[in-house]
Write a protein that holds these residues in place. Structure first.
Motif, PDB file in Angstrom:
ATOM      1  N   THR A 216       0.833  -1.206   0.000  1.00 48.55           N
ATOM      2  CA  THR A 216       0.000   0.000   0.000  1.00 48.55           C
ATOM      3  C   THR A 216       0.869   1.259   0.000  1.00 48.55           C
ATOM      4  OG1 THR A 216      -1.702  -1.211   1.178  1.00 48.55           O
ATOM      5  CG2 THR A 216      -1.852   1.181   1.242  1.00 48.55           C
ATOM      6  N   HIS A 217       1.906   1.259   0.828  1.00 50.20           N
ATOM      7  CA  HIS A 217       2.800   2.412   0.858  1.00 50.20           C
ATOM      8  C   HIS A 217       3.495   2.585  -0.501  1.00 50.20           C
ATOM      9  CE1 HIS A 217       5.587   5.364   2.668  1.00 50.20           C
ATOM     10  NE2 HIS A 217       6.490   4.816   1.859  1.00 50.20           N
ATOM     11  N   ASP A 218       3.999   1.478  -1.044  1.00 47.16           N
ATOM     12  CA  ASP A 218       4.699   1.551  -2.347  1.00 47.16           C
ATOM     13  C   ASP A 218       3.771   2.074  -3.426  1.00 47.16           C
ATOM     14  OD1 ASP A 218       6.800   0.478  -0.994  1.00 47.16           O
ATOM     15  OD2 ASP A 218       6.944  -1.380  -2.149  1.00 47.16           O
ATOM     16  N   TYR A 219       2.515   1.625  -3.390  1.00 46.52           N
ATOM     17  CA  TYR A 219       1.545   2.084  -4.385  1.00 46.52           C
ATOM     18  C   TYR A 219       1.273   3.578  -4.231  1.00 46.52           C
ATOM     19  CZ  TYR A 219      -3.051   2.869  -6.477  1.00 46.52           C
ATOM     20  OH  TYR A 219      -4.090   3.396  -7.190  1.00 46.52           O
ATOM     21  N   ILE A 220       1.084   4.034  -3.003  1.00 46.04           N
ATOM     22  CA  ILE A 220       0.779   5.454  -2.788  1.00 46.04           C
ATOM     23  C   ILE A 220       1.937   6.333  -3.258  1.00 46.04           C
ATOM     24  CG2 ILE A 220       0.380   7.233  -1.011  1.00 46.04           C
ATOM     25  CD1 ILE A 220      -1.209   5.056   0.553  1.00 46.04           C
ATOM     26  N   VAL A 221       3.166   5.901  -2.960  1.00 42.89           N
ATOM     27  CA  VAL A 221       4.310   6.734  -3.364  1.00 42.89           C
ATOM     28  C   VAL A 221       4.830   6.339  -4.745  1.00 42.89           C
ATOM     29  CG1 VAL A 221       4.931   7.062  -0.953  1.00 42.89           C
ATOM     30  CG2 VAL A 221       6.153   5.359  -2.296  1.00 42.89           C
ATOM     31  N   GLN A 222       4.197   5.320  -5.334  1.00 42.13           N
ATOM     32  CA  GLN A 222       4.542   4.911  -6.702  1.00 42.13           C
ATOM     33  C   GLN A 222       6.032   4.594  -6.850  1.00 42.13           C
ATOM     34  OE1 GLN A 222       2.342   4.905  -9.855  1.00 42.13           O
ATOM     35  NE2 GLN A 222       1.041   4.330  -8.128  1.00 42.13           N
ATOM     36  N   ALA A 223       6.532   3.792  -5.903  1.00 37.41           N
ATOM     37  CA  ALA A 223       7.934   3.399  -5.996  1.00 37.41           C
ATOM     38  C   ALA A 223       8.114   2.043  -5.328  1.00 37.41           C
ATOM     39  CB  ALA A 223       8.833   4.432  -5.321  1.00 37.41           C
ATOM     40  N   LYS A 224       8.613   1.095  -6.061  1.00 40.96           N
ATOM     41  CA  LYS A 224       8.805  -0.250  -5.523  1.00 40.96           C
ATOM     42  C   LYS A 224       9.877  -0.227  -4.432  1.00 40.96           C
ATOM     43  CE  LYS A 224       8.639  -4.851  -7.593  1.00 40.96           C
ATOM     44  NZ  LYS A 224       7.358  -5.217  -7.013  1.00 40.96           N
ATOM     45  N   ASP A 225       9.659  -1.012  -3.371  1.00 33.84           N
ATOM     46  CA  ASP A 225      10.589  -1.125  -2.240  1.00 33.84           C
ATOM     47  C   ASP A 225      10.679   0.132  -1.374  1.00 33.84           C
ATOM     48  OD1 ASP A 225      11.229  -3.715  -2.948  1.00 33.84           O
ATOM     49  OD2 ASP A 225      12.855  -3.068  -4.270  1.00 33.84           O
ATOM     50  N   ALA A 226       9.839   1.114  -1.656  1.00 41.48           N
ATOM     51  CA  ALA A 226       9.905   2.366  -0.886  1.00 41.48           C
ATOM     52  C   ALA A 226       9.625   2.115   0.600  1.00 41.48           C
ATOM     53  CB  ALA A 226       8.914   3.379  -1.438  1.00 41.48           C
ATOM     54  N   PHE A 227       8.646   1.257   0.911  1.00 44.16           N
ATOM     55  CA  PHE A 227       8.303   1.006   2.312  1.00 44.16           C
ATOM     56  C   PHE A 227       9.510   0.442   3.060  1.00 44.16           C
ATOM     57  CE2 PHE A 227       6.916  -1.933   5.662  1.00 44.16           C
ATOM     58  CZ  PHE A 227       6.148  -1.094   6.448  1.00 44.16           C
ATOM     59  N   ASN A 228      10.081  -0.620   2.520  1.00 41.28           N
ATOM     60  CA  ASN A 228      11.222  -1.236   3.202  1.00 41.28           C
ATOM     61  C   ASN A 228      12.378  -0.256   3.343  1.00 41.28           C
ATOM     62  OD1 ASN A 228       9.961  -3.680   3.599  1.00 41.28           O
ATOM     63  ND2 ASN A 228      10.732  -4.576   1.702  1.00 41.28           N
ATOM     64  N   GLN A 229      12.607   0.525   2.303  1.00 41.40           N
ATOM     65  CA  GLN A 229      13.702   1.510   2.381  1.00 41.40           C
ATOM     66  C   GLN A 229      13.414   2.560   3.451  1.00 41.40           C
ATOM     67  OE1 GLN A 229      13.910   2.948  -1.625  1.00 41.40           O
ATOM     68  NE2 GLN A 229      14.921   1.100  -2.395  1.00 41.40           N
ATOM     69  N   THR A 230      12.170   3.018   3.499  1.00 46.14           N
ATOM     70  CA  THR A 230      11.827   4.045   4.483  1.00 46.14           C
ATOM     71  C   THR A 230      11.989   3.510   5.905  1.00 46.14           C
ATOM     72  OG1 THR A 230      10.319   5.108   2.942  1.00 46.14           O
ATOM     73  CG2 THR A 230      10.003   5.619   5.260  1.00 46.14           C
ATOM     74  N   ILE A 231      11.492   2.297   6.153  1.00 41.38           N
ATOM     75  CA  ILE A 231      11.608   1.726   7.504  1.00 41.38           C
ATOM     76  C   ILE A 231      13.082   1.512   7.873  1.00 41.38           C
ATOM     77  CG2 ILE A 231      11.069  -0.260   8.983  1.00 41.38           C
ATOM     78  CD1 ILE A 231       8.628   1.427   8.391  1.00 41.38           C
ATOM     79  N   GLN A 232      13.843   0.984   6.934  1.00 42.62           N
ATOM     80  CA  GLN A 232      15.279   0.816   7.206  1.00 42.62           C
ATOM     81  C   GLN A 232      15.928   2.173   7.454  1.00 42.62           C
ATOM     82  OE1 GLN A 232      15.937  -1.530   3.585  1.00 42.62           O
ATOM     83  NE2 GLN A 232      17.024  -3.026   4.849  1.00 42.62           N
ATOM     84  N   GLY A 233      15.507   3.145   6.664  1.00 43.41           N
ATOM     85  CA  GLY A 233      16.028   4.502   6.839  1.00 43.41           C
ATOM     86  C   GLY A 233      15.696   5.041   8.224  1.00 43.41           C
ATOM     87  N   LEU A 234      14.453   4.843   8.659  1.00 46.18           N
ATOM     88  CA  LEU A 234      14.043   5.323   9.982  1.00 46.18           C
ATOM     89  C   LEU A 234      14.894   4.680  11.079  1.00 46.18           C
ATOM     90  CD1 LEU A 234      10.177   5.265   9.388  1.00 46.18           C
ATOM     91  CD2 LEU A 234      11.529   7.299   9.934  1.00 46.18           C
ATOM     92  N   TYR A 235      15.157   3.379  10.924  1.00 50.67           N
ATOM     93  CA  TYR A 235      15.986   2.696  11.915  1.00 50.67           C
ATOM     94  C   TYR A 235      17.414   3.235  11.912  1.00 50.67           C
ATOM     95  CZ  TYR A 235      13.046  -0.657  14.231  1.00 50.67           C
ATOM     96  OH  TYR A 235      12.114  -1.217  15.060  1.00 50.67           O
ATOM     97  N   ASN A 236      17.951   3.451  10.719  1.00 51.25           N
ATOM     98  CA  ASN A 236      19.323   3.972  10.652  1.00 51.25           C
ATOM     99  C   ASN A 236      19.408   5.378  11.235  1.00 51.25           C
ATOM    100  OD1 ASN A 236      20.337   1.635   9.504  1.00 51.25           O
ATOM    101  ND2 ASN A 236      19.959   2.323   7.411  1.00 51.25           N
ATOM    102  N   LEU A 237      18.372   6.173  11.016  1.00 52.38           N
ATOM    103  CA  LEU A 237      18.350   7.523  11.573  1.00 52.38           C
ATOM    104  C   LEU A 237      18.244   7.471  13.096  1.00 52.38           C
ATOM    105  CD1 LEU A 237      15.990   9.210   8.958  1.00 52.38           C
ATOM    106  CD2 LEU A 237      18.428   9.668   9.251  1.00 52.38           C
ATOM    107  N   ALA A 238      17.359   6.587  13.591  1.00 50.87           N
ATOM    108  CA  ALA A 238      17.176   6.474  15.036  1.00 50.87           C
ATOM    109  C   ALA A 238      18.475   6.021  15.703  1.00 50.87           C
ATOM    110  CB  ALA A 238      16.053   5.496  15.351  1.00 50.87           C
ATOM    111  N   ARG A 239      19.158   5.110  15.058  1.00 50.56           N
ATOM    112  CA  ARG A 239      20.427   4.611  15.586  1.00 50.56           C
ATOM    113  C   ARG A 239      21.412   5.772  15.755  1.00 50.56           C
ATOM    114  NH1 ARG A 239      20.977   0.338  11.917  1.00 50.56           N
ATOM    115  NH2 ARG A 239      19.559  -0.905  13.177  1.00 50.56           N
ATOM    116  N   ASN A 240      21.249   6.784  14.924  1.00 49.66           N
ATOM    117  CA  ASN A 240      22.131   7.950  15.002  1.00 49.66           C
ATOM    118  C   ASN A 240      21.534   9.084  15.834  1.00 49.66           C
ATOM    119  OD1 ASN A 240      24.696   7.797  13.264  1.00 49.66           O
ATOM    120  ND2 ASN A 240      23.153   6.785  12.004  1.00 49.66           N
ATOM    121  N   ASN A 241      20.496   8.749  16.604  1.00 51.44           N
ATOM    122  CA  ASN A 241      19.856   9.739  17.480  1.00 51.44           C
ATOM    123  C   ASN A 241      19.324  10.956  16.746  1.00 51.44           C
ATOM    124  OD1 ASN A 241      20.316   8.352  19.920  1.00 51.44           O
ATOM    125  ND2 ASN A 241      22.471   8.926  19.773  1.00 51.44           N
ATOM    126  N   LEU A 242      18.903  10.783  15.500  1.00 55.00           N
ATOM    127  CA  LEU A 242      18.338  11.911  14.767  1.00 55.00           C
ATOM    128  C   LEU A 242      16.871  12.072  15.120  1.00 55.00           C
ATOM    129  CD1 LEU A 242      20.477  11.108  11.759  1.00 55.00           C
ATOM    130  CD2 LEU A 242      20.233  13.443  12.596  1.00 55.00           C
TER     131      LEU A 242
END
Lengths: 377, 501
Positions: A213-239
């Motif tokens: 559903t997220h990928d469809y809304i943003v019209q980009a394959k793998d966007a959801f997984n990338q965003t979640i991984q991105g959020l984790y990497n950002l959190a790991r850096n205390n952003l």
């Protein structure tokens, strides 16, 4: 609100970035003088702006004449004068809603994008503007946005831009809108973390807990997984992270589940905003896939907002009108629409809550809930 | 100057793909991630994954998932739920496996700092003669039943060696206040030691409040000491359970609670219930007593099958079913108070719900895997003997020293905390690998109790189907899920009980 005007240039071959002034005696190379109904030559200013037709005048001075409108420019506003005579306002001295446009390029293509991406090589042009602009911004600037397109597409220039802001405007809160996908690559998140930039908040959209559903809304394959991984990497850096959720036909069915997902998997986020749809950009084109009258999603929104709030998470509702929100949600509603596109309808004029209400996007005049009405407090 | 170059004039950006474009891999093909399941009732079953996230679904769903009979279109909602909640994956190894790993580490992070709770049995003397009490003695011979200063010193020294930056020093008895001098001695010594070892200490005194005085409470206030007391319900239950000369235990407890609240503040005193055979018939009256006394929560706690408790069979040996019935009735009463607008929690449910409804760890000793004994709690007895848990000490009072880890006179930190015995106990306290626990749907919410298994079933590993710990927790956890599944108002209420971190 006018942010753009045009005139005819003389001697201008490169963009000029400078503050505007109407005070003839305050000349400086960082200022342009606005001459309404008159024209002077003064080489101490970066340029002269006039509404008069100065076509036949031959000076070595940089100037723009025959400008349609100058009244929207206030003392201290920062503009760019392009060689084609287009004058854009880059920074408004009297507003808390200034932002830098990083690029109009984007690696997503969201169904409801209000500023559809353009595939133009604008990065170097805009970056050069920002390098001139940022030192001119008042040091007491409270908040500054960075928007796009997708700012992280700037690559190294993204970090350069942030570093420049961090050193020139150390006390300014920076709110950067990004889809977060680039941060799936840990080195990019680590690089941001290494800046130790605690005034920086990243606003990242998440539209569903289900990847498709997220990928469809943003019209980009793998966007959801990338965003979640991105959020984790950002959190790991205390952003510092804000999650942004646009409310429409595609995101509503799993809204409560998305709230649970955020609490369980992303409890480190600082702020969660639920945002009404803006009738702008792609939205009118995709309206059949997106439109749901806000009154029809209030139960879902109430569930999601109160669930997160009950967990002591910081929640806001943007771009919504108080007459549509159940009273228990009023406390979460914020006046979030940028002043230059914020309007109220005729129905609103009799409303007793208009002072607290966020109102509508200007574009909302064309499409809005059928249930907007004045409230008796 | 760099000009803006339009690479793609026109409106190409308006091409949008449909939903199915974004389906991963082969249609309807998926892999199973680790999860467990159990029937809740004849219609519904529950699926629980490795990190404690759950889905309540119609019966037969687990089978359908495992046989790969799910259809992403026909079972649209469920299929999406299963993927979003890490029950199945489109990839053999999920792309977001790091999220799972982080969640798992978070749930187990109570292990990060090792032992926090240090119980000092400061005296065995008591002026009560509670019939269910496992350990207490009335004695005129003060010296032989009070903890010696030498032992207090050694206990503090060990406490300072804990890797945990935040430790709790809890004074128990007997009646701890009968040795108030020793408590003061311990507090002063520990505060000094904490300065050099850079530790934060929480002090707790467990007392029946009968001997409490204003001077004692002023000392507690000055040193931020918490008070934990016993309250078994209304007077006719409390005084029956808690024998005392003069039959005034209830009256003294209430007087003590009032005085403690006046001096220390409402949130500095909590009360614990012990359920006796008599209590079982009066769940509503007991709940009402706590509510009436303005406690924010209460703990519907079963009696421990130790010490005198098991000896006095007539009064105390009731079966788990009766306790469950009592628990459900009491919980129902508490829920009703909430539905009528009051804020009043049940602590055992809150602990379980925190494990069920939040991503955070819970440090409660009795529901941990590895078990909380040793790695969360250690007991220094009045006579210098060191035990793995409070229950282990009670067992020793019945002359079973299986869980004695050492002695304050002779043992070093490593000999106590990393001995072969400590390793054996730990091995028996990991429910991920215990028969009957390893495939239990409620494993992530539950714990293990080697001391209880040993004392009731003869070995530390135990036998789940006949184990009172298992029976009790299975029934209570199931009940909590059924309540949440049956009424959204209760689900919301439970979410509020566990609000915050």
């Amino acid at each position: 609100m006018l942010l753009k005007t045009k005139g005819k240039t003389s001697n201008i071959t490169e963009p000029i970035v400078a503050r505007v002034t109407r005070n003839r005696n305050s000349s400086s190379e960082n200022q342009v003088l606005i001459c309404e109904d008159y024209f002077v030559e003064n080489n101490d200013f970066a340029a002269i702006l006039t509404n008069l037709n100065a076509n036949p005048i031959v000076f070595s001075q940089h100037f723009v004449h025959s400008i349609q409108s100058l009244s929207h420019l206030n003392e201290g506003d920062i503009i760019v004068i392009n060689s084609d005579g287009v004058i854009n306002t880059l920074y408004r001295a009297n507003s808390h809603q200034n932002f830098l446009l990083a690029t109009e390029r984007c690696n997503s293509n969201c169904l409801m994008c209000s500023q559809p991406p353009r595939d133009r090589e604008d990065i170097y042009y805009l970056h050069n503007l920002h390098r001139k602009l940022i030192p001119l911004i008042p040091k007491d600037c409270v908040e500054l946005g960075i928007t796009g397109g997708e700012p992280t597409l700037l690559g190294n220039l993204f970090y350069e831009l942030l570093a420049m802001i961090q050193s020139e405007l150390p006390d300014t809160d920076i709110h950067c809108l990004t889809n977060g996908r680039s941060f799936a690559w840990p080195n990019l998140a680590n690089k941001l973390g290494a800046m130790k930039y605690d005034k920086l908040m990243l606003g990242i959209p998440l539209y569903s807990d289900f990847y498709q559903t997220h990928d469809y809304i943003v019209q980009a394959k793998d966007a959801f997984n990338q965003t979640i991984q991105g959020l984790y990497n950002l959190a790991r850096n205390n952003l510092r992270i804000e999650i942004r959720i646009v409310l429409h036909q595609q995101s509503i069915p799993r809204l409560k589940k998305l709230a649970q997902y955020i609490y369980k998997n992303l409890p480190f986020v600082e702020h969660i905003t639920f945002m009404g749809l803006e009738h702008q950009g792609y939205t009118p084109f995709n309206i059949d896939k997106l439109w749901i009258d806000p009154v029809d999603y209030m139960d879902d929104l109430t569930d999601a907002v109160t669930f997160l709030s009950d967990k002591d998470m910081n929640v806001s509702i943007y771009n919504s009108q108080l007459c549509l929100l159940p009273r228990e949600l009023w406390q979460y509603s914020r006046k979030s629409i940028s002043d230059w596109k914020n309007v109220y309808l005729d129905e609103c004029q009799s409303c007793g809550a208009i002072a607290q209400c966020g109102g509508l996007f200007a574009s909302g005049q064309k499409k809005h809930s059928a249930h907007i009405k004045g409230i008796q407090l | 100057m760099n000009a803006v170059v339009d690479r793609n004039p026109g409106k190409k950006g308006r091409k949008f793909n449909d939903f199915l474009t974004y389906e991963d891999k082969t249609f309807n093909q998926y892999y199973l991630l680790p999860f467990r399941f159990i029937a809740l009732n004849p219609r519904r079953e529950i699926l629980v994954n490795e990190i404690g996230d759950f889905l309540i679904v119609d019966k037969g769903t687990a089978e359908k998932i495992i046989l790969k009979q799910l259809d992403s279109l026909a079972d649209y909602e469920l299929y999406n739920d299963l993927i979003a909640n890490f029950f199945i994956s489109k990839d053999k190894i999920p792309v977001l496996i790091d999220v799972l790993a982080t969640r798992y580490r978070t749930k187990k992070s109570f292990l990060d700092h090792f032992t926090a709770l240090h119980i000092f049995v400061i005296t065995l003397r008591c002026e009560h003669t509670c019939h269910y009490c496992q350990v207490s003695r009335v004695s005129e011979d003060k010296n032989s039943f009070d903890m010696s200063k030498r032992h207090i010193d050694k206990g503090i020294e060990l406490m300072m060696q804990s890797p945990n930056p935040h430790v709790t020093m809890e004074f128990q008895g007997g009646e701890a206040l009968l040795a108030f001098d020793h408590i003061k001695y311990g507090v002063e010594k520990a505060k000094l030691a904490a300065l050099t070892h850079n530790k934060e200490i929480t002090f707790v005194i467990c007392t029946n409040l009968a001997p409490i005085t204003t001077e004692m409470l002023l000392y507690c206030k000055e040193n931020s000491i918490l008070i934990s007391t016993s309250l078994d319900g209304p007077e006719f239950i409390h005084n029956k359970n808690r024998h005392k000369k003069g039959n005034d235990s209830h009256q003294l407890a209430l007087k003590g609670i009032k005085l403690t609240r006046e001096i220390l503040g409402n949130d500095r005193v909590s009360a614990l219930l012990t359920t006796s055979a008599l209590s079982l018939d009066f769940p509503n009256e007991i709940v009402d007593e706590y509510f009436k006394l303005n406690f924010g929560s209460m703990f519907l706690r079963p009696i421990s099958p130790f010490g005198f408790a098991t000896r006095n069979e007539k009064k105390n040996k009731y079966n788990t079913d009766r306790f469950i019935e009592f628990y459900k009735k009491g919980l129902n009463r508490i829920i009703n108070y909430n539905l009528n607008g009051s804020s009043f929690r049940e602590d055992y449910a809150t602990i379980l719900l925190k494990k069920i409804l939040t991503p955070f760890p819970v440090g409660y000793v009795d529901l941990q895997s590895p078990a909380g004994m040793i790695n969360n709690v250690i007991v220094f007895n009045y006579d210098g003997k060191i035990y793995a848990s409070d229950e282990a000490r009670m067992l020793a009072e019945m002359s079973d020293f299986t869980f004695q880890l050492g002695h304050l006179d002779t043992s070093t930190y490593n000999e106590i905390f990393y001995s072969d015995l400590a390793v054996d106990i730990t091995e028996a306290g990991i429910n991920e690998s215990l028969p009957g626990c390893s495939d239990c749907a409620f494993q992530t919410y539950c714990g293990a109790d080697p001391v209880l298994c040993h004392s009731t079933q003869g070995n530390m590993y135990g036998h789940r189907p006949t184990n009172v710990f298992c029976q009790k927790n299975m029934a209570i956890i199931k009940h909590l899920f059924e309540l949440m599944d049956s009424d959204p108002k209760i689900l919301k209420l439970f979410n509020n009980w566990v609000r915050g971190n």
